[in-house]
Design a protein around this motif. Structure first.
Motif, PDB file in Angstrom:
ATOM      1  N   HIS A  26       0.865  -1.174   0.000  1.00 24.71           N
ATOM      2  CA  HIS A  26       0.000   0.000   0.000  1.00 24.71           C
ATOM      3  C   HIS A  26       0.904   1.228   0.000  1.00 24.71           C
ATOM      4  N   LEU A  27       0.850   2.017  -1.071  1.00 20.54           N
ATOM      5  CA  LEU A  27       1.762   3.142  -1.251  1.00 20.54           C
ATOM      6  C   LEU A  27       1.014   4.397  -1.663  1.00 20.54           C
ATOM      7  N   PRO A  36       8.551   2.269  -6.404  1.00 14.24           N
ATOM      8  CA  PRO A  36       9.478   1.153  -6.179  1.00 14.24           C
ATOM      9  C   PRO A  36       9.106  -0.132  -6.903  1.00 14.24           C
ATOM     10  N   ALA A  37       7.915  -0.223  -7.429  1.00 14.58           N
ATOM     11  CA  ALA A  37       7.487  -1.405  -8.187  1.00 14.58           C
ATOM     12  C   ALA A  37       6.488  -0.956  -9.235  1.00 14.58           C
ATOM     13  N   ALA A  38       6.216  -1.853 -10.174  1.00 10.21           N
ATOM     14  CA  ALA A  38       5.259  -1.540 -11.241  1.00 10.21           C
ATOM     15  C   ALA A  38       3.822  -1.758 -10.796  1.00 10.21           C
ATOM     16  N   GLU A  39       3.621  -2.228  -9.575  1.00  6.56           N
ATOM     17  CA  GLU A  39       2.281  -2.525  -9.072  1.00  6.56           C
ATOM     18  C   GLU A  39       2.209  -2.178  -7.593  1.00  6.56           C
ATOM     19  N   TRP A  40       1.121  -1.546  -7.189  1.00  9.81           N
ATOM     20  CA  TRP A  40       0.925  -1.206  -5.791  1.00  9.81           C
ATOM     21  C   TRP A  40      -0.557  -0.989  -5.538  1.00  9.81           C
ATOM     22  N   VAL A  41      -0.926  -0.890  -4.274  1.00 11.27           N
ATOM     23  CA  VAL A  41      -2.281  -0.509  -3.897  1.00 11.27           C
ATOM     24  C   VAL A  41      -2.250   0.953  -3.478  1.00 11.27           C
ATOM     25  N   ASP A  42      -3.100   1.767  -4.109  1.00  9.45           N
ATOM     26  CA  ASP A  42      -3.185   3.183  -3.735  1.00  9.45           C
ATOM     27  C   ASP A  42      -3.661   3.270  -2.287  1.00  9.45           C
ATOM     28  N   GLN A  43      -2.824   3.835  -1.421  1.00 14.96           N
ATOM     29  CA  GLN A  43      -3.144   3.834   0.002  1.00 14.96           C
ATOM     30  C   GLN A  43      -4.340   4.722   0.329  1.00 14.96           C
ATOM     31  N   ALA A  44      -4.662   5.654  -0.545  1.00 10.00           N
ATOM     32  CA  ALA A  44      -5.796   6.542  -0.291  1.00 10.00           C
ATOM     33  C   ALA A  44      -7.124   5.923  -0.694  1.00 10.00           C
ATOM     34  N   THR A  45      -7.098   4.929  -1.617  1.00  4.00           N
ATOM     35  CA  THR A  45      -8.349   4.395  -2.153  1.00  4.00           C
ATOM     36  C   THR A  45      -8.518   2.896  -1.954  1.00  4.00           C
ATOM     37  N   GLY A  46      -7.444   2.156  -1.757  1.00  7.68           N
ATOM     38  CA  GLY A  46      -7.529   0.705  -1.632  1.00  7.68           C
ATOM     39  C   GLY A  46      -7.664  -0.019  -2.949  1.00  7.68           C
ATOM     40  N   HIS A  47      -7.387   0.652  -4.067  1.00 10.70           N
ATOM     41  CA  HIS A  47      -7.476   0.016  -5.380  1.00 10.70           C
ATOM     42  C   HIS A  47      -6.079  -0.257  -5.932  1.00 10.70           C
ATOM     43  N   LYS A  48      -5.955  -1.396  -6.605  1.00 13.70           N
ATOM     44  CA  LYS A  48      -4.686  -1.807  -7.198  1.00 13.70           C
ATOM     45  C   LYS A  48      -4.377  -0.960  -8.434  1.00 13.70           C
ATOM     46  N   VAL A  49      -3.143  -0.479  -8.505  1.00 14.13           N
ATOM     47  CA  VAL A  49      -2.668   0.311  -9.637  1.00 14.13           C
ATOM     48  C   VAL A  49      -1.492  -0.421 -10.264  1.00 14.13           C
ATOM     49  N   GLN A  50      -1.443  -0.465 -11.588  1.00 12.17           N
ATOM     50  CA  GLN A  50      -0.314  -1.063 -12.290  1.00 12.17           C
ATOM     51  C   GLN A  50       0.175  -0.116 -13.375  1.00 12.17           C
ATOM     52  N   ARG A  51       1.498  -0.006 -13.479  1.00 10.89           N
ATOM     53  CA  ARG A  51       2.068   0.678 -14.630  1.00 10.89           C
ATOM     54  C   ARG A  51       2.100  -0.308 -15.778  1.00 10.89           C
ATOM     55  N   LEU A  52       1.465   0.044 -16.876  1.00  6.31           N
ATOM     56  CA  LEU A  52       1.384  -0.854 -18.025  1.00  6.31           C
ATOM     57  C   LEU A  52       2.590  -0.743 -18.945  1.00  6.31           C
ATOM     58  N   THR A  53       3.265   0.392 -18.944  1.00  7.40           N
ATOM     59  CA  THR A  53       4.355   0.636 -19.881  1.00  7.40           C
ATOM     60  C   THR A  53       5.698   0.607 -19.143  1.00  7.40           C
ATOM     61  N   PRO A  54       6.735   0.074 -19.790  1.00  7.43           N
ATOM     62  CA  PRO A  54       8.055   0.037 -19.163  1.00  7.43           C
ATOM     63  C   PRO A  54       8.691   1.425 -19.124  1.00  7.43           C
TER      64      PRO A  54
END
Length: 408
Positions: A26-27, A36-54
């Motif tokens: 949760h970040l 720090p990673a391409a995937e995290w949980v938005d700490q303000a909303t509780g929803h998973k976020v992923q960066r799709l592009t390198p």
């Protein structure tokens, strides 16, 4: 055209977690550059976020009403996006299931157009005055049309049966204003006040024949074909929204035009229009009056009363979009400098219709995003994610947020 990037060049950067992988932490979204990673949980909303592009340059998704998706021959979903690095700009493809990235076009100084043919898998794009179509499966590239020097137009949309491209062109005076005043704040009112002739045109995708279908001494733009009716083209009267009856459509066959929304309130504005997936409704941002009461409104293409969903000031978004099954909407929010002057509007939103209101859910905090780059939300083809672009890691990248809450 320069040589294509090899698959080996992209391979290491393209291996990212799959859309089904669990988030690691949760970040605060954008709290670190890069994250720090391409995937995290938005700490303000509780929803998973992923960066799709390198992180191999700048990567941008399409404008909100331009479809970036197509199905592979294996039935997987791919998304076309813009990539920019020291070599220039190219279009690339991202497989949303495998997360593999592959180049589509070669490198150019600048690419415009961003039009995906769902049926043919041809992706149309423009480099200077040259219009091309490249097949996403075979990468066979063909020249469709070259604009002559006395008609420096640009393409913006493809009709439902993929036989026609369309766009608009302003007269020489309008082009000179754009050249002299490149900032929107400088050219916007000047173009409107000039009342310069503008032309809507089509180009046959097979023969390259150009036809001028409509002209008017006012600024015409935001040209979009219906996703289902190959004869129907939407366009708008550009300019200050409070001064124009903005949203129109025209028949390609008869050239008959129709106003889709008539303003009725002093100071009312309407715009950023887009078609529903079934082509039956044109949705748009409606404010009655400007900066006071906010709606997302839908005008039936066949005629009849509009549908309106009211939003709160902080929920207003620069752009909205609708899910493939037409049950949900999304918005990209806005900063305090936007028309709504929202004090807490920097979010990616999900909207659920409830009577004549929207029930809003915050999906991603955009507190670290600079809104000069508009996020331009899209729903993923399976309707489970909202895809957007952002610069909260420093450079523009493409992200997806899961609509379902992440497991705690």
């Amino acid at each position: 055209m320069r040589n294509y990037l090899t698959a080996a060049l992209l391979g290491a950067a393209a291996v990212l977690p799959t859309l089904g992988a669990r988030a690691q932490a949760h970040l605060e979204t954008g709290g670190q550059q890069p994250m720090p990673a391409a995937e995290w949980v938005d700490q303000a909303t509780g929803h998973k976020v992923q960066r799709l592009t390198p992180l191999d340059g700048g990567n941008g998704s399409f404008y909100f009403h331009n479809n970036p998706f197509l199905k592979t021959v294996a039935g997987q979903d791919e998304m076309v996006f813009y990539h920019t690095d020291e070599q220039g700009q190219q279009l690339r493809l991202l497989n949303l299931q495998t997360r593999q990235v592959r180049p589509l076009t070669g490198y150019y100084k600048r690419i415009v157009g961003e039009i995906v043919g769902r049926r043919s898998h041809e992706v149309y794009y423009q480099v200077e005055n040259q219009v091309y179509a490249i097949n996403a499966d075979t990468r066979k590239n063909r020249k469709v049309y070259a604009f002559p020097s006395d008609f420096p137009g640009s393409i913006s949309t493809l009709n439902a049966d993929e036989t026609l491209l369309a766009g608009s062109l302003g007269g020489a005076e309008a082009r000179e204003i754009f050249k002299k005043y490149p900032a929107k704040s400088d050219f916007f009112n000047r173009i409107y006040d000039a009342k310069v002739q503008h032309i809507l045109f089509t180009i046959n995708t097979k023969t390259g024949k150009r036809e001028e279908i409509y002209q008017e001494n006012t600024w015409l733009g935001h040209v979009q074909f219906s996703p289902t009716d190959p004869d129907l083209l939407m366009y708008c009267h550009e300019g200050p929204w409070g001064k124009v009856d903005r949203i129109w459509h025209i028949s390609i066959k008869t050239h008959a035009t129709k106003l889709m929304h008539q303003r009725t309130v002093d100071g009312e504005i309407a715009g950023h229009e887009f078609f529903s997936p079934d082509g039956k409704t044109i949705w748009f941002d409606l404010q009655q009056p400007r900066s006071v009461t906010f709606y997302l409104a839908g005008a039936p293409v066949a005629g009849g009363p509009e549908r309106r969903y009211q939003l709160q000031r902080n929920e207003w978004s620069i752009h909205y979009n609708i899910s493939p099954d037409q049950t949900l909407f999304a918005g990209d929010g806005g900063d305090p400098g936007q028309v709504a002057k929202a004090t807490d509007g920097q979010w990616i939103y999900l909207f659920r219709p409830a009577g004549d209101q929207f029930q809003a859910e915050k999906l991603v905090s955009m507190a670290h995003h600079g809104y000069k780059l508009e996020p331009n939300v899209h729903f993923s083809p399976d309707g489970k994610w909202v895809i957007f672009r952002a610069n909260f890691e420093g450079k523009e990248q493409v992200y997806a947020v899961e609509i379902a809450k992440a497991a705690s």
